[in-house]
Scaffold this motif. Structure first.
Motif, PDB file in Angstrom:
ATOM      1  N   ALA A  32     -11.418 -53.338  19.436  1.00 23.40           N
ATOM      2  CA  ALA A  32     -12.571 -52.522  19.092  1.00 23.40           C
ATOM      3  C   ALA A  32     -12.396 -51.878  17.719  1.00 23.40           C
ATOM      4  O   ALA A  32     -11.283 -51.627  17.266  1.00 23.40           O
ATOM      5  N   MET A  33     -13.520 -51.641  17.059  1.00 28.26           N
ATOM      6  CA  MET A  33     -13.525 -50.898  15.799  1.00 28.26           C
ATOM      7  C   MET A  33     -14.621 -49.848  15.864  1.00 28.26           C
ATOM      8  O   MET A  33     -15.564 -49.959  16.653  1.00 28.26           O
ATOM      9  N   ALA A  34     -14.477 -48.837  15.035  1.00 23.93           N
ATOM     10  CA  ALA A  34     -15.374 -47.696  15.166  1.00 23.93           C
ATOM     11  C   ALA A  34     -15.626 -47.032  13.825  1.00 23.93           C
ATOM     12  O   ALA A  34     -14.933 -47.285  12.838  1.00 23.93           O
ATOM     13  N   TRP A  35     -16.625 -46.177  13.831  1.00 23.42           N
ATOM     14  CA  TRP A  35     -16.901 -45.289  12.710  1.00 23.42           C
ATOM     15  C   TRP A  35     -16.820 -43.847  13.200  1.00 23.42           C
ATOM     16  O   TRP A  35     -17.331 -43.518  14.274  1.00 23.42           O
ATOM     17  N   PHE A  36     -16.205 -43.019  12.392  1.00 24.04           N
ATOM     18  CA  PHE A  36     -16.160 -41.587  12.602  1.00 24.04           C
ATOM     19  C   PHE A  36     -16.689 -40.928  11.329  1.00 24.04           C
ATOM     20  O   PHE A  36     -16.813 -41.572  10.298  1.00 24.04           O
ATOM     21  N   ARG A  37     -16.981 -39.656  11.415  1.00 21.82           N
ATOM     22  CA  ARG A  37     -17.412 -38.942  10.216  1.00 21.82           C
ATOM     23  C   ARG A  37     -16.895 -37.508  10.245  1.00 21.82           C
ATOM     24  O   ARG A  37     -16.625 -36.955  11.313  1.00 21.82           O
ATOM     25  N   GLN A  38     -16.779 -36.945   9.062  1.00 25.08           N
ATOM     26  CA  GLN A  38     -16.346 -35.552   8.948  1.00 25.08           C
ATOM     27  C   GLN A  38     -17.205 -34.867   7.907  1.00 25.08           C
ATOM     28  O   GLN A  38     -17.167 -35.234   6.719  1.00 25.08           O
ATOM     29  N   ALA A  39     -17.963 -33.891   8.362  1.00 24.55           N
ATOM     30  CA  ALA A  39     -18.786 -33.101   7.464  1.00 24.55           C
ATOM     31  C   ALA A  39     -17.966 -31.943   6.907  1.00 24.55           C
ATOM     32  O   ALA A  39     -16.963 -31.545   7.512  1.00 24.55           O
ATOM     33  N   PRO A  40     -18.357 -31.394   5.789  1.00 23.00           N
ATOM     34  CA  PRO A  40     -17.615 -30.274   5.203  1.00 23.00           C
ATOM     35  C   PRO A  40     -17.467 -29.120   6.179  1.00 23.00           C
ATOM     36  O   PRO A  40     -18.443 -28.681   6.790  1.00 23.00           O
ATOM     37  N   VAL A  47     -18.796 -41.556  15.771  1.00 23.18           N
ATOM     38  CA  VAL A  47     -20.161 -41.945  15.445  1.00 23.18           C
ATOM     39  C   VAL A  47     -20.585 -43.168  16.262  1.00 23.18           C
ATOM     40  O   VAL A  47     -21.594 -43.136  16.962  1.00 23.18           O
ATOM     41  N   ALA A  48     -19.800 -44.234  16.172  1.00 20.10           N
ATOM     42  CA  ALA A  48     -20.169 -45.467  16.868  1.00 20.10           C
ATOM     43  C   ALA A  48     -18.961 -46.373  16.970  1.00 20.10           C
ATOM     44  O   ALA A  48     -18.024 -46.256  16.175  1.00 20.10           O
ATOM     45  N   ALA A  49     -18.978 -47.266  17.943  1.00 19.14           N
ATOM     46  CA  ALA A  49     -17.888 -48.218  18.123  1.00 19.14           C
ATOM     47  C   ALA A  49     -18.447 -49.527  18.664  1.00 19.14           C
ATOM     48  O   ALA A  49     -19.517 -49.564  19.283  1.00 19.14           O
ATOM     49  N   VAL A  50     -17.678 -50.580  18.438  1.00 25.13           N
ATOM     50  CA  VAL A  50     -18.077 -51.900  18.914  1.00 25.13           C
ATOM     51  C   VAL A  50     -16.841 -52.607  19.459  1.00 25.13           C
ATOM     52  O   VAL A  50     -15.758 -52.528  18.878  1.00 25.13           O
ATOM     53  N   SER A  51     -17.000 -53.293  20.573  1.00 25.15           N
ATOM     54  CA  SER A  51     -15.888 -54.040  21.172  1.00 25.15           C
ATOM     55  C   SER A  51     -15.541 -55.236  20.300  1.00 25.15           C
ATOM     56  O   SER A  51     -16.278 -55.602  19.373  1.00 25.15           O
ATOM     57  N   TYR A  59     -22.408 -45.152  21.037  1.00 27.44           N
ATOM     58  CA  TYR A  59     -22.928 -44.302  19.965  1.00 27.44           C
ATOM     59  C   TYR A  59     -22.853 -42.833  20.362  1.00 27.44           C
ATOM     60  O   TYR A  59     -23.017 -42.480  21.523  1.00 27.44           O
ATOM     61  N   ALA A  60     -22.646 -41.999  19.367  1.00 25.50           N
ATOM     62  CA  ALA A  60     -22.783 -40.572  19.592  1.00 25.50           C
ATOM     63  C   ALA A  60     -24.269 -40.264  19.781  1.00 25.50           C
ATOM     64  O   ALA A  60     -25.134 -40.943  19.194  1.00 25.50           O
ATOM     65  N   ASP A  61     -24.550 -39.244  20.565  1.00 26.77           N
ATOM     66  CA  ASP A  61     -25.943 -38.886  20.799  1.00 26.77           C
ATOM     67  C   ASP A  61     -26.681 -38.564  19.500  1.00 26.77           C
ATOM     68  O   ASP A  61     -27.880 -38.804  19.383  1.00 26.77           O
TER      69      ASP A  61
END
Length: 122
Positions: A32-40, A47-51, A59-61
């Protein structure tokens, strides 16, 4: 292993962006791979992931219905298409991979890219 994220930039609210993350090793295509994010001033968030096959996504809500994660294993690349962007989507976006199997798409990643900045102007 290196993960190279790209596609960030400045976009107006309501606009769209597609982020890409290229992996240097084919090993990551097996998991699996994913995206995360960090705001200031905030903690990093999922954020989201895929198998590995692309058949299962999560997905995050906060982005559900506005974003689509996909992957091309032949290119060792994962994508995050984001539509109807909001000011609150402003953050550094990180792609993440793993070198082991886990059924949990929401965390447990051990490989991280350098991040790409997405700025949404209101």
């Amino acid at each position: 292993v290196q993960l190279q994220a790209s596609g960030g930039g400045l976009v107006q609210a309501g606009g769209s962006l597609t982020l890409a993350c290229a992996a240097s090793e084919r090993t990551l295509s097996k998991y699996a791979m994913a995206w995360f994010r960090q705001a200031p001033g905030k903690e990093r968030e999922f954020v989201a992931a895929v198998s590995w096959s692309g058949a299962t996504t999560a997905y995050a809500d906060s982005v559900k219905g506005r974003s689509t994660i996909s992957r091309d294993n032949d290119k060792n690349t994962v994508y995050l298409q984001m539509n109807s962007l909001k000011y609150e989507d402003t953050a550094v976006y990180y792609c993440a991979g793993r070198t082991f199997y886990s059924g949990n798409l929401y965390d447990g990643y051990d490989e991280w890219g350098q991040g790409t900045l997405v700025t949404v102007s209101s």
